[in-house]
Write a protein that holds these residues in place. Structure first.
Motif, PDB file in Angstrom:
ATOM      1  N   THR A  32       0.865  -1.183   0.000  1.00 15.85           N
ATOM      2  CA  THR A  32       0.000   0.000   0.000  1.00 15.85           C
ATOM      3  C   THR A  32       0.900   1.231   0.000  1.00 15.85           C
ATOM      4  O   THR A  32       1.925   1.272   0.693  1.00 15.85           O
ATOM      5  N   VAL A  33       0.518   2.197  -0.799  1.00 17.12           N
ATOM      6  CA  VAL A  33       1.251   3.457  -0.890  1.00 17.12           C
ATOM      7  C   VAL A  33       0.224   4.557  -0.739  1.00 17.12           C
ATOM      8  O   VAL A  33      -0.784   4.583  -1.446  1.00 17.12           O
ATOM      9  N   LYS A  34       0.461   5.464   0.216  1.00 17.53           N
ATOM     10  CA  LYS A  34      -0.479   6.563   0.410  1.00 17.53           C
ATOM     11  C   LYS A  34       0.267   7.834   0.769  1.00 17.53           C
ATOM     12  O   LYS A  34       1.371   7.784   1.314  1.00 17.53           O
ATOM     13  N   VAL A  35      -0.347   8.954   0.429  1.00 18.94           N
ATOM     14  CA  VAL A  35       0.194  10.261   0.769  1.00 18.94           C
ATOM     15  C   VAL A  35      -0.708  10.869   1.825  1.00 18.94           C
ATOM     16  O   VAL A  35      -1.927  10.906   1.666  1.00 18.94           O
ATOM     17  N   GLN A  36      -0.079  11.290   2.910  1.00 23.90           N
ATOM     18  CA  GLN A  36      -0.813  11.946   3.982  1.00 23.90           C
ATOM     19  C   GLN A  36      -0.043  13.206   4.356  1.00 23.90           C
ATOM     20  O   GLN A  36       1.114  13.126   4.771  1.00 23.90           O
ATOM     21  N   ASP A  37      -0.696  14.347   4.158  1.00 25.36           N
ATOM     22  CA  ASP A  37      -0.055  15.649   4.363  1.00 25.36           C
ATOM     23  C   ASP A  37       1.173  15.740   3.459  1.00 25.36           C
ATOM     24  O   ASP A  37       1.063  15.576   2.272  1.00 25.36           O
ATOM     25  N   ASP A  38       2.344  15.966   4.044  1.00 20.13           N
ATOM     26  CA  ASP A  38       3.570  16.106   3.252  1.00 20.13           C
ATOM     27  C   ASP A  38       4.423  14.842   3.271  1.00 20.13           C
ATOM     28  O   ASP A  38       5.633  14.902   3.057  1.00 20.13           O
ATOM     29  N   PHE A  39       3.816  13.693   3.532  1.00 19.42           N
ATOM     30  CA  PHE A  39       4.557  12.443   3.622  1.00 19.42           C
ATOM     31  C   PHE A  39       3.967  11.393   2.698  1.00 19.42           C
ATOM     32  O   PHE A  39       2.754  11.344   2.505  1.00 19.42           O
ATOM     33  N   VAL A  40       4.847  10.539   2.167  1.00 17.03           N
ATOM     34  CA  VAL A  40       4.403   9.336   1.465  1.00 17.03           C
ATOM     35  C   VAL A  40       4.740   8.172   2.390  1.00 17.03           C
ATOM     36  O   VAL A  40       5.831   8.119   2.979  1.00 17.03           O
ATOM     37  N   GLU A  41       3.774   7.276   2.552  1.00 19.30           N
ATOM     38  CA  GLU A  41       3.957   6.105   3.398  1.00 19.30           C
ATOM     39  C   GLU A  41       3.847   4.857   2.522  1.00 19.30           C
ATOM     40  O   GLU A  41       2.881   4.708   1.773  1.00 19.30           O
ATOM     41  N   ILE A  42       4.839   3.993   2.612  1.00 24.40           N
ATOM     42  CA  ILE A  42       4.865   2.754   1.847  1.00 24.40           C
ATOM     43  C   ILE A  42       4.882   1.609   2.855  1.00 24.40           C
ATOM     44  O   ILE A  42       5.740   1.579   3.751  1.00 24.40           O
ATOM     45  N   HIS A  43       3.933   0.694   2.705  1.00 23.03           N
ATOM     46  CA  HIS A  43       3.804  -0.424   3.635  1.00 23.03           C
ATOM     47  C   HIS A  43       3.709  -1.705   2.830  1.00 23.03           C
ATOM     48  O   HIS A  43       2.997  -1.763   1.828  1.00 23.03           O
ATOM     49  N   GLY A  44       4.427  -2.711   3.258  1.00 20.91           N
ATOM     50  CA  GLY A  44       4.362  -4.022   2.630  1.00 20.91           C
ATOM     51  C   GLY A  44       4.219  -5.096   3.685  1.00 20.91           C
ATOM     52  O   GLY A  44       4.863  -5.031   4.731  1.00 20.91           O
ATOM     53  N   LYS A  45       3.346  -6.052   3.412  1.00 26.34           N
ATOM     54  CA  LYS A  45       3.156  -7.159   4.351  1.00 26.34           C
ATOM     55  C   LYS A  45       2.678  -8.381   3.587  1.00 26.34           C
ATOM     56  O   LYS A  45       1.750  -8.300   2.791  1.00 26.34           O
ATOM     57  N   HIS A  46       3.340  -9.512   3.830  1.00 26.68           N
ATOM     58  CA  HIS A  46       2.805 -10.763   3.294  1.00 26.68           C
ATOM     59  C   HIS A  46       2.764 -11.786   4.414  1.00 26.68           C
ATOM     60  O   HIS A  46       3.578 -11.774   5.343  1.00 26.68           O
ATOM     61  N   ASN A  47       1.773 -12.647   4.331  1.00 25.77           N
ATOM     62  CA  ASN A  47       1.590 -13.688   5.333  1.00 25.77           C
ATOM     63  C   ASN A  47       2.667 -14.753   5.183  1.00 25.77           C
ATOM     64  O   ASN A  47       3.448 -14.737   4.220  1.00 25.77           O
ATOM     65  N   GLU A  48       2.687 -15.661   6.103  1.00 23.15           N
ATOM     66  CA  GLU A  48       3.702 -16.700   6.122  1.00 23.15           C
ATOM     67  C   GLU A  48       3.704 -17.510   4.824  1.00 23.15           C
ATOM     68  O   GLU A  48       2.657 -17.922   4.336  1.00 23.15           O
ATOM     69  N   ARG A  49       4.894 -17.661   4.265  1.00 25.75           N
ATOM     70  CA  ARG A  49       5.091 -18.431   3.034  1.00 25.75           C
ATOM     71  C   ARG A  49       6.254 -19.382   3.238  1.00 25.75           C
ATOM     72  O   ARG A  49       7.160 -19.107   4.022  1.00 25.75           O
ATOM     73  N   GLN A  50       6.263 -20.435   2.454  1.00 29.75           N
ATOM     74  CA  GLN A  50       7.388 -21.360   2.508  1.00 29.75           C
ATOM     75  C   GLN A  50       8.440 -20.918   1.506  1.00 29.75           C
ATOM     76  O   GLN A  50       8.128 -20.488   0.392  1.00 29.75           O
ATOM     77  N   ASP A  51       9.707 -20.962   1.942  1.00 30.95           N
ATOM     78  CA  ASP A  51      10.820 -20.705   1.034  1.00 30.95           C
ATOM     79  C   ASP A  51      11.830 -21.840   1.168  1.00 30.95           C
ATOM     80  O   ASP A  51      11.522 -22.875   1.758  1.00 30.95           O
ATOM     81  N   ASP A  52      13.027 -21.670   0.644  1.00 35.63           N
ATOM     82  CA  ASP A  52      14.048 -22.720   0.662  1.00 35.63           C
ATOM     83  C   ASP A  52      14.506 -23.101   2.066  1.00 35.63           C
ATOM     84  O   ASP A  52      15.079 -24.160   2.267  1.00 35.63           O
ATOM     85  N   HIS A  53      14.289 -22.207   3.033  1.00 38.92           N
ATOM     86  CA  HIS A  53      14.818 -22.416   4.378  1.00 38.92           C
ATOM     87  C   HIS A  53      13.743 -22.715   5.414  1.00 38.92           C
ATOM     88  O   HIS A  53      14.052 -22.883   6.578  1.00 38.92           O
ATOM     89  N   GLY A  54      12.491 -22.718   5.028  1.00 36.90           N
ATOM     90  CA  GLY A  54      11.399 -22.932   5.976  1.00 36.90           C
ATOM     91  C   GLY A  54      10.239 -22.003   5.655  1.00 36.90           C
ATOM     92  O   GLY A  54       9.883 -21.825   4.490  1.00 36.90           O
TER      93      GLY A  54
END
Length: 145
Positions: free
Chosen positions: A59-81
Protein backbone atom coordinates in the motif's frame (compact mmCIF):
# COMPACT_ATOMS: atom_id res chain seq x y z
CA UNK A 1 28.08 -22.26 15.59
CA UNK A 2 28.92 -21.67 11.92
CA UNK A 3 30.92 -18.58 10.97
CA UNK A 4 28.38 -17.85 8.17
CA UNK A 5 25.65 -17.27 10.75
CA UNK A 6 26.22 -14.29 13.06
CA UNK A 7 25.52 -14.65 16.76
CA UNK A 8 21.97 -13.38 17.54
CA UNK A 9 23.22 -10.88 20.14
CA UNK A 10 25.75 -9.39 17.70
CA UNK A 11 23.15 -9.22 14.90
CA UNK A 12 20.64 -7.51 17.20
CA UNK A 13 23.28 -5.01 18.33
CA UNK A 14 24.06 -4.16 14.69
CA UNK A 15 20.38 -3.67 13.89
CA UNK A 16 19.83 -1.43 16.91
CA UNK A 17 22.93 0.64 16.22
CA UNK A 18 22.25 1.33 12.55
CA UNK A 19 19.15 -0.43 11.13
CA UNK A 20 19.34 1.13 7.67
CA UNK A 21 22.84 -0.27 7.09
CA UNK A 22 22.47 -3.67 8.79
CA UNK A 23 23.49 -6.46 6.44
CA UNK A 24 23.46 -10.19 6.75
CA UNK A 25 26.85 -11.83 6.79
CA UNK A 26 27.43 -14.91 4.70
CA UNK A 27 25.86 -15.76 1.36
CA UNK A 28 22.28 -14.61 2.06
CA UNK A 29 20.62 -11.39 0.92
CA UNK A 30 20.82 -8.24 3.04
CA UNK A 31 18.43 -8.09 5.98
CA UNK A 32 17.26 -4.62 5.02
CA UNK A 33 17.44 -3.27 1.49
CA UNK A 34 18.46 0.37 1.33
CA UNK A 35 16.11 2.58 -0.67
CA UNK A 36 17.41 5.22 -3.02
CA UNK A 37 15.84 8.68 -2.91
CA UNK A 38 16.59 11.22 -5.62
CA UNK A 39 15.42 14.80 -5.56
CA UNK A 40 16.62 16.95 -8.41
CA UNK A 41 15.39 20.18 -9.94
CA UNK A 42 12.52 18.62 -11.90
CA UNK A 43 11.55 15.44 -10.08
CA UNK A 44 11.37 13.57 -6.77
CA UNK A 45 11.86 9.76 -6.98
CA UNK A 46 12.04 6.87 -4.49
CA UNK A 47 13.39 3.48 -5.60
CA UNK A 48 12.64 0.62 -3.21
CA UNK A 49 13.45 -3.07 -3.67
CA UNK A 50 10.26 -4.99 -2.74
CA UNK A 51 10.94 -8.20 -4.68
CA UNK A 52 9.43 -10.36 -1.92
CA UNK A 53 6.05 -8.60 -2.20
CA UNK A 54 3.30 -8.69 -4.82
CA UNK A 55 1.29 -5.56 -5.71
CA UNK A 56 -1.53 -6.86 -3.49
CA UNK A 57 0.88 -6.92 -0.52
CA UNK A 58 1.78 -3.22 -0.92
CA UNK A 59 0.00 0.00 0.00
CA UNK A 60 1.25 3.46 -0.89
CA UNK A 61 -0.48 6.56 0.41
CA UNK A 62 0.19 10.26 0.77
CA UNK A 63 -0.81 11.95 3.98
CA UNK A 64 -0.06 15.65 4.36
CA UNK A 65 3.57 16.11 3.25
CA UNK A 66 4.56 12.44 3.62
CA UNK A 67 4.40 9.34 1.46
CA UNK A 68 3.96 6.10 3.40
CA UNK A 69 4.87 2.75 1.85
CA UNK A 70 3.80 -0.42 3.63
CA UNK A 71 4.36 -4.02 2.63
CA UNK A 72 3.16 -7.16 4.35
CA UNK A 73 2.81 -10.76 3.29
CA UNK A 74 1.59 -13.69 5.33
CA UNK A 75 3.70 -16.70 6.12
CA UNK A 76 5.09 -18.43 3.03
CA UNK A 77 7.39 -21.36 2.51
CA UNK A 78 10.82 -20.70 1.03
CA UNK A 79 14.05 -22.72 0.66
CA UNK A 80 14.82 -22.42 4.38
CA UNK A 81 11.40 -22.93 5.98
CA UNK A 82 8.57 -20.47 6.50
CA UNK A 83 8.82 -16.68 6.53
CA UNK A 84 6.55 -13.66 6.83
CA UNK A 85 7.70 -10.13 6.08
CA UNK A 86 6.50 -6.61 6.83
CA UNK A 87 8.01 -3.14 6.42
CA UNK A 88 6.96 0.48 6.82
CA UNK A 89 8.74 3.39 5.14
CA UNK A 90 7.82 7.08 5.44
CA UNK A 91 9.36 9.94 3.47
CA UNK A 92 8.78 13.69 3.60
CA UNK A 93 7.83 15.06 0.19
CA UNK A 94 9.55 18.26 -0.92
CA UNK A 95 7.20 21.24 -0.68
CA UNK A 96 7.32 21.85 -4.44
CA UNK A 97 6.25 18.33 -5.53
CA UNK A 98 3.01 18.35 -7.53
CA UNK A 99 0.93 15.99 -5.37
CA UNK A 100 -1.78 15.75 -8.04
CA UNK A 101 0.70 14.12 -10.45
CA UNK A 102 2.29 11.45 -8.22
CA UNK A 103 2.75 7.95 -9.64
CA UNK A 104 3.92 4.56 -8.42
CA UNK A 105 4.91 1.45 -10.37
CA UNK A 106 6.31 -2.01 -9.66
CA UNK A 107 8.74 -3.54 -12.17
CA UNK A 108 8.85 -7.23 -13.05
CA UNK A 109 12.05 -7.63 -10.98
CA UNK A 110 10.44 -6.12 -7.86
CA UNK A 111 11.62 -2.50 -7.92
CA UNK A 112 8.98 -0.05 -6.66
CA UNK A 113 9.32 3.42 -8.16
CA UNK A 114 7.41 6.33 -6.61
CA UNK A 115 7.78 9.67 -8.37
CA UNK A 116 6.35 13.11 -8.78
CA UNK A 117 7.26 16.16 -10.82
CA UNK A 118 8.29 19.35 -9.12
CA UNK A 119 6.42 22.58 -9.71
CA UNK A 120 8.65 25.34 -11.04
CA UNK A 121 8.24 28.38 -8.81
CA UNK A 122 9.70 30.94 -11.18
CA UNK A 123 12.10 32.12 -8.48
CA UNK A 124 15.01 30.05 -9.70
CA UNK A 125 18.33 31.37 -8.43
CA UNK A 126 19.96 30.96 -11.85
CA UNK A 127 17.59 33.42 -13.55
CA UNK A 128 17.49 37.19 -13.31
CA UNK A 129 14.19 38.84 -12.47
CA UNK A 130 13.47 42.57 -12.74
CA UNK A 131 11.67 44.21 -9.82
CA UNK A 132 9.48 47.13 -10.93
CA UNK A 133 9.76 50.43 -9.09
CA UNK A 134 6.40 51.92 -8.18
CA UNK A 135 6.06 55.70 -7.84
CA UNK A 136 4.25 56.97 -4.75
CA UNK A 137 2.60 60.40 -4.60
CA UNK A 138 3.39 61.18 -0.95
CA UNK A 139 6.90 61.79 0.45
CA UNK A 140 8.75 59.13 2.38
CA UNK A 141 8.88 59.32 6.17
CA UNK A 142 12.51 58.13 6.12
CA UNK A 143 15.10 60.74 7.25
CA UNK A 144 17.05 62.44 4.47
CA UNK A 145 20.84 62.71 4.53
Amino acid sequence: MSSACPRPAKLLANLLRCPAKAKRTGNGPPLLSEPRVRSDRDKFVIFLDVKHFSPEDLTVKVQDDFVEIHGKHNERQDDHGYISREFHRRYRLPSNVDQSALSCSLSADGMLTFSGPKIQTGLDATHERAIPVAREEKPSSAPSS
